[in-house]
Scaffold this motif. Structure first.
Motif, PDB file in Angstrom:
ATOM      1  N   TYR A 160      36.192   5.638   7.480  1.00 11.54           N
ATOM      2  CA  TYR A 160      34.748   5.697   7.240  1.00 11.54           C
ATOM      3  C   TYR A 160      34.024   4.582   7.994  1.00 11.54           C
ATOM      4  O   TYR A 160      34.267   3.391   7.761  1.00 11.54           O
ATOM      5  CB  TYR A 160      34.458   5.598   5.742  1.00 11.54           C
ATOM      6  N   LEU A 161      33.139   4.992   8.896  1.00 14.90           N
ATOM      7  CA  LEU A 161      32.332   4.031   9.654  1.00 14.90           C
ATOM      8  C   LEU A 161      31.293   3.358   8.771  1.00 14.90           C
ATOM      9  O   LEU A 161      30.712   2.348   9.154  1.00 14.90           O
ATOM     10  CB  LEU A 161      31.637   4.750  10.820  1.00 14.90           C
ATOM     11  N   SER A 162      31.071   3.921   7.566  1.00 23.08           N
ATOM     12  CA  SER A 162      30.118   3.349   6.611  1.00 23.08           C
ATOM     13  C   SER A 162      30.795   2.350   5.676  1.00 23.08           C
ATOM     14  O   SER A 162      30.135   1.768   4.812  1.00 23.08           O
ATOM     15  CB  SER A 162      29.478   4.472   5.795  1.00 23.08           C
ATOM     16  N   SER A 163      32.098   2.143   5.844  1.00 24.44           N
ATOM     17  CA  SER A 163      32.857   1.247   4.966  1.00 24.44           C
ATOM     18  C   SER A 163      33.101  -0.099   5.641  1.00 24.44           C
ATOM     19  O   SER A 163      33.569  -0.153   6.788  1.00 24.44           O
ATOM     20  CB  SER A 163      34.198   1.889   4.601  1.00 24.44           C
ATOM     21  N   SER A 164      32.838  -1.147   4.930  1.00 27.53           N
ATOM     22  CA  SER A 164      33.092  -2.490   5.474  1.00 27.53           C
ATOM     23  C   SER A 164      34.588  -2.765   5.582  1.00 27.53           C
ATOM     24  O   SER A 164      35.005  -3.681   6.297  1.00 27.53           O
ATOM     25  CB  SER A 164      32.434  -3.551   4.587  1.00 27.53           C
ATOM     26  N   ILE A 165      35.411  -1.962   4.893  1.00 31.88           N
ATOM     27  CA  ILE A 165      36.864  -2.105   4.991  1.00 31.88           C
ATOM     28  C   ILE A 165      37.384  -1.381   6.230  1.00 31.88           C
ATOM     29  O   ILE A 165      38.161  -1.931   7.014  1.00 31.88           O
ATOM     30  CB  ILE A 165      37.545  -1.530   3.732  1.00 31.88           C
ATOM     31  N   ASP A 166      36.943  -0.138   6.426  1.00 32.31           N
ATOM     32  CA  ASP A 166      37.461   0.695   7.508  1.00 32.31           C
ATOM     33  C   ASP A 166      36.844   0.363   8.862  1.00 32.31           C
ATOM     34  O   ASP A 166      37.535   0.319   9.887  1.00 32.31           O
ATOM     35  CB  ASP A 166      37.211   2.173   7.207  1.00 32.31           C
ATOM     36  N   GLU A 167      35.523   0.190   8.888  1.00 35.41           N
ATOM     37  CA  GLU A 167      34.788   0.151  10.149  1.00 35.41           C
ATOM     38  C   GLU A 167      35.292  -0.888  11.147  1.00 35.41           C
ATOM     39  O   GLU A 167      35.523  -0.557  12.326  1.00 35.41           O
ATOM     40  CB  GLU A 167      33.291  -0.046   9.863  1.00 35.41           C
ATOM     41  N   PRO A 168      35.521  -2.138  10.758  1.00 37.00           N
ATOM     42  CA  PRO A 168      35.974  -3.119  11.759  1.00 37.00           C
ATOM     43  C   PRO A 168      37.318  -2.743  12.374  1.00 37.00           C
ATOM     44  O   PRO A 168      37.557  -3.002  13.555  1.00 37.00           O
ATOM     45  CB  PRO A 168      36.080  -4.422  10.948  1.00 37.00           C
ATOM     46  N   LYS A 169      38.191  -2.117  11.581  1.00 40.42           N
ATOM     47  CA  LYS A 169      39.528  -1.774  12.072  1.00 40.42           C
ATOM     48  C   LYS A 169      39.491  -0.573  13.014  1.00 40.42           C
ATOM     49  O   LYS A 169      40.305  -0.471  13.935  1.00 40.42           O
ATOM     50  CB  LYS A 169      40.452  -1.488  10.893  1.00 40.42           C
TER      51      LYS A 169
END
Length: 495
Positions: free
Chosen positions: A461-470
């Protein structure tokens, strides 16, 4: 002098006693046995206890259940499959994937003497095998799903401790009071003989091997390689005294029937298999890979192994890779204001670079740059080239910033198996939360209107601060691209 002699006898007695105690202590820890459907297996690495968890060698346990076991040394990943189920496990990691669904193991797989071992409990939970640990004789008993319960009139399953039989627990940690120790004596209950084997022969007219019997038998069949052969075990059968062709197993290890005139079948061998508990085994020796169909007719007393010519391998497979969105359609916008279309294209181009060297794969991309083919363009292209599989790559977005993880979608039932397979590789590669594979609730054009197995991958999810950077890292994109490439080759039986 008498005092010294007395002292000498005391010391000698103590030495004998201590030696006997040491011998008894050693005798109390026998090497555990692994017994499948009444037949003792002979693994090169025996089962053992790891902090009250029984660990068993996955290869010999599952291959004798008809599963194929593959080990990827670079990933330290074990894959167990039989065409219906697919179990993926990684050494030293407690999470396994059964048909793409994550499952937790009490202990992660481990390597011992170059063999992979897994918890006995997990073997039963994941593959539907009845597993029992007899703590008295330190032995593992396994009963395949197709084997009759041996405790019923047709066989002999470990019984309740009050019956004086085997201890019906899957793990010693589940014993009385959780101590891992059971006090009831354990006994090996040999399987009941329910069928007499009368004759075996090759019928050239039907290209079949025919076994004649009376009574009831429950055969187990599987393939082995190096050399290639088909194996049929009959756990609840025995050779009749008048068995044809006759053989005296007290004088020889096996009977032998040469076969002439068949393209693949060279010979038929039959013997007794196992150590403490023996059962008939039939081996069809092949000079090349060959399919077969097993049919059992108890009414006629006939077990038939019909040899089937394997389908010819297709020489070239067409794969359509679809980078979602593009051009005027940016897709989702990430927290860092990057467009989804760029992530999708980056991954697809990496998959292309990995698969370009595959001579039997023809790659077609719906886009290779920042352009926008319509949805109709994408599925029409795939259908027009008669693609074998279609893979669309995306990243997700949600109004809730707490939503995150990896997902794989399909629409048609003929795409489900491909979705399961791909997700079992794709989700672990992202390293993100595994949301599973699922049938999309809203019809997706590229997975609905295509005519071949088609799936849509949502890496994170590009809207997730967990997923997006990775998601924007080369490391994650490279892992995901490799997983997609591997999944494509596995789907096409090229790996």
């Amino acid at each position: 002098m008498k005092k010294w002699l007395s002292l000498l006898f005391v010391v000698a007695g103590m030495l004998v006693l201590s030696s006997g105690m040491a011998h008894a202590a050693k005798a109390e820890t026998p090497t555990p046995k692994l017994i499948l459907d009444g037949m003792e297996l002979e693994p090169q690495v025996p089962p053992f206890l790891l902090n009250s968890t029984v660990m068993v060698p996955v290869r010999i346990a599952t291959e004798n259940l008809g599963y194929k076991v593959d080990y990827d040394n670079s990933k330290k990943q074990v894959t167990v499959s039989n065409g219906k189920k697919k179990l993926v496990m990684t050494v030293d990691k407690p999470t396994a994937y059964l048909d793409g669904t994550p499952m937790q193991m009490t202990k992660p797989p481990l390597i011992k003497s170059n063999f992979t071992l897994i918890p006995l409990r997990f073997l039963g939970e994941s593959l539907g095998v009845q597993v029992f640990w007899d703590n008295q004789i330190k032995s593992v008993f396994m009963y395949s799903p197709s084997t009759p319960d041996p405790g019923s009139e047709s066989g002999g399953k470990p019984t309740d401790p009050s019956d004086g039989g085997l201890i019906g627990v899957v793990d010693p940690s589940e014993g009385s009071g959780g101590s891992g120790e059971e006090t009831s004596p354990g006994t090996v209950v040999p399987p009941a003989v329910t069928g007499n084997l009368n004759e075996i022969y090759y019928d050239p007219g039907t290209e079949s091997v025919v076994l004649k019997y009376d009574g009831l038998i429950v055969p187990r069949d599987f393939k082995l390689d190096n050399p290639k052969r088909i194996v049929i075990d009959v756990p609840n059968g025995r050779y009749a005294p008048e068995f044809v062709p006759a053989v005296d197993f007290s004088l020889t290890n096996e009977g032998y029937i040469p076969v002439e005139g068949h393209e693949a079948l060279r010979s038929i061998r039959y013997s007794m298999f196992g150590t403490d508990t023996k059962a008939p085994r039939f081996v069809l020796d092949l000079n090349q890979a060959w399919d077969y169909e097993l049919s059992n007719d108890p009414g006629a007393g006939t077990l038939t192994i019909a040899l089937k010519r394997p389908p010819e391998d297709k020489s070239l497979y067409t794969v359509v890779l679809d980078a979602g969105h593009g051009g005027t359609d940016p897709g989702a916008i990430s927290i860092s204001k990057k467009a989804e279309k760029d992530f999708n294209l980056a991954v697809v181009l990496k998959v292309k670079a990995i698969l370009e060297g595959e001579e039997r794969i023809k790659l077609i991309l719906t886009r290779e740059d920042d352009t926008y083919p319509t949805l109709t363009d994408r599925y029409t292209l795939a259908n027009s080239v008669q693609a074998d599989i279609f893979v669309s790559v995306h990243a997700n977005s949600h109004t809730s910033p707490n939503t995150n993880g990896t997902e794989t979608y399909y629409t048609r039932e003929d795409s489900k198996a491909f979705a399961q397979l791909m997700h079992s590789l794709f989700a672990p590669a992202t390293g993100l939360k595994d949301n599973g594979f699922r049938k999309h609730s809203v019809n997706l054009a590229v997975t609905t209107k295509t005519t071949m197995p088609a799936i849509l991958l949502e890496a994170g999810y590009l809207s997730s601060s967990i997923d997006e950077p990775k998601l924007w890292t080369e490391e994650l994109q490279n892992r995901v691209a490799q997983a997609i490439a591997t999944g494509i080759k596995m789907q096409l039986n090229l790996q």
